[in-house]
Design an enzyme around this catalytic site. Structure first.
Site, PDB file in Angstrom:
ATOM      1  N   PRO A  10       0.794  -1.227   0.000  1.00  0.00           N
ATOM      2  CA  PRO A  10       0.000   0.000   0.000  1.00  0.00           C
ATOM      3  C   PRO A  10       0.828   1.279   0.000  1.00  0.00           C
ATOM      4  O   PRO A  10       1.861   1.371   0.663  1.00  0.00           O
ATOM      5  CB  PRO A  10      -0.835  -0.108   1.277  1.00  0.00           C
ATOM      6  CG  PRO A  10      -0.163  -1.136   2.103  1.00  0.00           C
ATOM      7  CD  PRO A  10       0.499  -2.081   1.152  1.00  0.00           C
ATOM      8  N   ASN A  11       0.326   2.229  -0.756  1.00  0.00           N
ATOM      9  CA  ASN A  11       0.853   3.600  -0.861  1.00  0.00           C
ATOM     10  C   ASN A  11       2.151   3.691  -1.664  1.00  0.00           C
ATOM     11  O   ASN A  11       2.617   4.790  -1.939  1.00  0.00           O
ATOM     12  CB  ASN A  11       1.037   4.237   0.531  1.00  0.00           C
ATOM     13  CG  ASN A  11      -0.269   4.290   1.295  1.00  0.00           C
ATOM     14  OD1 ASN A  11      -1.249   4.816   0.791  1.00  0.00           O
ATOM     15  ND2 ASN A  11      -0.305   3.724   2.492  1.00  0.00           N
ATOM     16  N   ARG A  18       4.835  10.811  -2.775  1.00  0.00           N
ATOM     17  CA  ARG A  18       4.565  10.622  -1.360  1.00  0.00           C
ATOM     18  C   ARG A  18       5.809  10.924  -0.517  1.00  0.00           C
ATOM     19  O   ARG A  18       6.871  10.340  -0.762  1.00  0.00           O
ATOM     20  CB  ARG A  18       4.188   9.152  -1.176  1.00  0.00           C
ATOM     21  CG  ARG A  18       4.100   8.685   0.232  1.00  0.00           C
ATOM     22  CD  ARG A  18       4.145   7.162   0.287  1.00  0.00           C
ATOM     23  NE  ARG A  18       3.894   6.716   1.644  1.00  0.00           N
ATOM     24  CZ  ARG A  18       4.171   5.511   2.104  1.00  0.00           C
ATOM     25  NH1 ARG A  18       4.703   4.612   1.291  1.00  0.00           N
ATOM     26  NH2 ARG A  18       3.931   5.191   3.334  1.00  0.00           N
ATOM     27  N   TYR A  23      10.995   9.016   0.922  1.00  0.00           N
ATOM     28  CA  TYR A  23      10.949   7.970  -0.105  1.00  0.00           C
ATOM     29  C   TYR A  23      11.551   8.369  -1.460  1.00  0.00           C
ATOM     30  O   TYR A  23      11.576   7.564  -2.378  1.00  0.00           O
ATOM     31  CB  TYR A  23       9.494   7.504  -0.298  1.00  0.00           C
ATOM     32  CG  TYR A  23       8.902   6.907   0.960  1.00  0.00           C
ATOM     33  CD1 TYR A  23       9.389   5.718   1.487  1.00  0.00           C
ATOM     34  CD2 TYR A  23       7.868   7.546   1.652  1.00  0.00           C
ATOM     35  CE1 TYR A  23       8.867   5.169   2.653  1.00  0.00           C
ATOM     36  CE2 TYR A  23       7.333   7.003   2.817  1.00  0.00           C
ATOM     37  CZ  TYR A  23       7.844   5.826   3.309  1.00  0.00           C
ATOM     38  OH  TYR A  23       7.325   5.286   4.464  1.00  0.00           O
ATOM     39  N   ASN A  74       8.112  -5.391  -0.644  1.00  0.00           N
ATOM     40  CA  ASN A  74       7.948  -4.248   0.249  1.00  0.00           C
ATOM     41  C   ASN A  74       6.466  -4.173   0.565  1.00  0.00           C
ATOM     42  O   ASN A  74       5.673  -3.671  -0.244  1.00  0.00           O
ATOM     43  CB  ASN A  74       8.437  -2.957  -0.404  1.00  0.00           C
ATOM     44  CG  ASN A  74       8.378  -1.788   0.566  1.00  0.00           C
ATOM     45  OD1 ASN A  74       7.788  -1.884   1.640  1.00  0.00           O
ATOM     46  ND2 ASN A  74       8.995  -0.683   0.195  1.00  0.00           N
ATOM     47  N   ALA A  77       3.090  -0.638   5.065  1.00  0.00           N
ATOM     48  CA  ALA A  77       2.626  -0.688   6.458  1.00  0.00           C
ATOM     49  C   ALA A  77       2.129  -2.076   6.866  1.00  0.00           C
ATOM     50  O   ALA A  77       2.101  -2.402   8.062  1.00  0.00           O
ATOM     51  CB  ALA A  77       1.537   0.358   6.678  1.00  0.00           C
ATOM     52  N   GLU A  98      12.427  -9.318   2.384  1.00  0.00           N
ATOM     53  CA  GLU A  98      11.684  -8.126   2.827  1.00  0.00           C
ATOM     54  C   GLU A  98      12.535  -6.885   2.555  1.00  0.00           C
ATOM     55  O   GLU A  98      13.720  -6.864   2.904  1.00  0.00           O
ATOM     56  CB  GLU A  98      11.403  -8.250   4.327  1.00  0.00           C
ATOM     57  CG  GLU A  98      10.745  -7.028   4.943  1.00  0.00           C
ATOM     58  CD  GLU A  98      10.614  -7.141   6.458  1.00  0.00           C
ATOM     59  OE1 GLU A  98      10.598  -8.274   7.007  1.00  0.00           O
ATOM     60  OE2 GLU A  98      10.532  -6.091   7.114  1.00  0.00           O
ATOM     61  N   HIS A 100      12.706  -2.469   2.523  1.00  0.00           N
ATOM     62  CA  HIS A 100      12.160  -1.147   2.848  1.00  0.00           C
ATOM     63  C   HIS A 100      13.051  -0.078   2.260  1.00  0.00           C
ATOM     64  O   HIS A 100      14.286  -0.189   2.319  1.00  0.00           O
ATOM     65  CB  HIS A 100      12.044  -0.955   4.363  1.00  0.00           C
ATOM     66  CG  HIS A 100      11.165  -1.979   4.984  1.00  0.00           C
ATOM     67  ND1 HIS A 100       9.795  -1.935   4.850  1.00  0.00           N
ATOM     68  CD2 HIS A 100      11.454  -3.098   5.677  1.00  0.00           C
ATOM     69  CE1 HIS A 100       9.285  -2.993   5.454  1.00  0.00           C
ATOM     70  NE2 HIS A 100      10.266  -3.720   5.959  1.00  0.00           N
ATOM     71  N   ARG A 107      12.998   5.131  12.544  1.00  0.00           N
ATOM     72  CA  ARG A 107      11.730   5.861  12.497  1.00  0.00           C
ATOM     73  C   ARG A 107      10.884   5.534  13.740  1.00  0.00           C
ATOM     74  O   ARG A 107      11.412   5.066  14.730  1.00  0.00           O
ATOM     75  CB  ARG A 107      11.008   5.536  11.183  1.00  0.00           C
ATOM     76  CG  ARG A 107      11.846   5.947   9.960  1.00  0.00           C
ATOM     77  CD  ARG A 107      11.137   5.649   8.659  1.00  0.00           C
ATOM     78  NE  ARG A 107       9.923   6.427   8.522  1.00  0.00           N
ATOM     79  CZ  ARG A 107       8.990   6.206   7.579  1.00  0.00           C
ATOM     80  NH1 ARG A 107       9.153   5.220   6.716  1.00  0.00           N
ATOM     81  NH2 ARG A 107       7.912   6.955   7.516  1.00  0.00           N
TER      82      ARG A 107
HETATM   83  C1  DQA Z   1       8.206   1.260   4.022  1.00  0.00           C
HETATM   84  C2  DQA Z   1       8.247   1.500   5.520  1.00  0.00           C
HETATM   85  C3  DQA Z   1       6.887   1.259   6.142  1.00  0.00           C
HETATM   86  O1  DQA Z   1       6.930   1.498   7.542  1.00  0.00           O
HETATM   87  C4  DQA Z   1       5.870   2.203   5.528  1.00  0.00           C
HETATM   88  O2  DQA Z   1       4.588   1.947   6.061  1.00  0.00           O
HETATM   89  C5  DQA Z   1       5.848   2.154   4.058  1.00  0.00           C
HETATM   90  C6  DQA Z   1       7.122   2.075   3.342  1.00  0.00           C
HETATM   91  C7  DQA Z   1       9.549   1.603   3.341  1.00  0.00           C
HETATM   92  O3  DQA Z   1       9.727   1.181   2.211  1.00  0.00           O
HETATM   93  O4  DQA Z   1      10.375   2.307   3.917  1.00  0.00           O
HETATM   94  O5  DQA Z   1       4.811   2.257   3.417  1.00  0.00           O
HETATM   95  O6  DQA Z   1       7.952  -0.121   3.798  1.00  0.00           O
END
Ligand code: DQA
Length: 141
Positions: A10-11, A18, A23, A74, A77, A98, A100, A107
């Site tokens: 998501p997102n 964003r 990011y 990735n 959240a 995994e 990020h 954070r």
């Molecule tokens: C993320 C880190 C997560 O905590 C966050 O909710 C994201 C992006 C990252 O790529 O740094 O959506 O996965």
């Protein structure tokens, strides 16, 4: 030919727009284009969804394909909340790394917990979009 699937949660469709201070300013589409050019001998597939069930469906669909070297995930959240995605990773045969973009450990404390890390082959965080490339490298090694 090696095959890698990148799944974004998501997102992450809003990359480039964003919170660019966290990011970055590059869209995922542009990044995928660049990475495909860097790895002409790797079949790199990309999927993004804002929906937990769709991510699980894709893991199920691809996770038993013996031609797939690995999945770079990735989960956004959902990393911090989704026992269902963790169960899906545990259920499939293809290894998952995994990833990020940000250093989640630098954070908010809620981002320090991952339900996915224990069932993934490894974790790469904090290298910006390069985190994806490092995960691909790990699968190709
Ligand atoms: C993320 C880190 C997560 O905590 C966050 O909710 C994201 C992006 C990252 O790529 O740094 O959506 O996965």
């Amino acid at each position: 030919m090696a095959r890698i699937l990148i799944i974004n949660g998501p997102n992450l469709n809003l990359l480039g727009v964003r919170e660019p201070d966290i990011y970055g300013r590059l869209s995922m589409e542009d990044y995928i284009g660049a990475i495909k050019a860097d790895y002409p001998n790797v079949d790199i597939d990309y999927y993004q969804s804002n929906h937990e069930g769709d991510i699980i469906d894709r893991l199920h669909e691809e996770g038993f394909d013996s031609d797939l070297n690995g999945i770079v995930l990735n989960a956004g959240a959902y990393t911090h909340t989704s026992l269902a995605i963790a169960d899906a990773i545990k259920a499939i045969k293809v290894p998952v790394i995994e990833v990020h973009i940000s250093n989640v450990h630098a954070r908010e404390s809620i981002r320090h917990t991952s339900l996915l890390s224990p069932v993934c082959r490894g974790v790469i965080a904090g290298f910006g979009l390069d985190s994806y490339r490092l995960a691909i490298e790990a699968f190709l090694y």
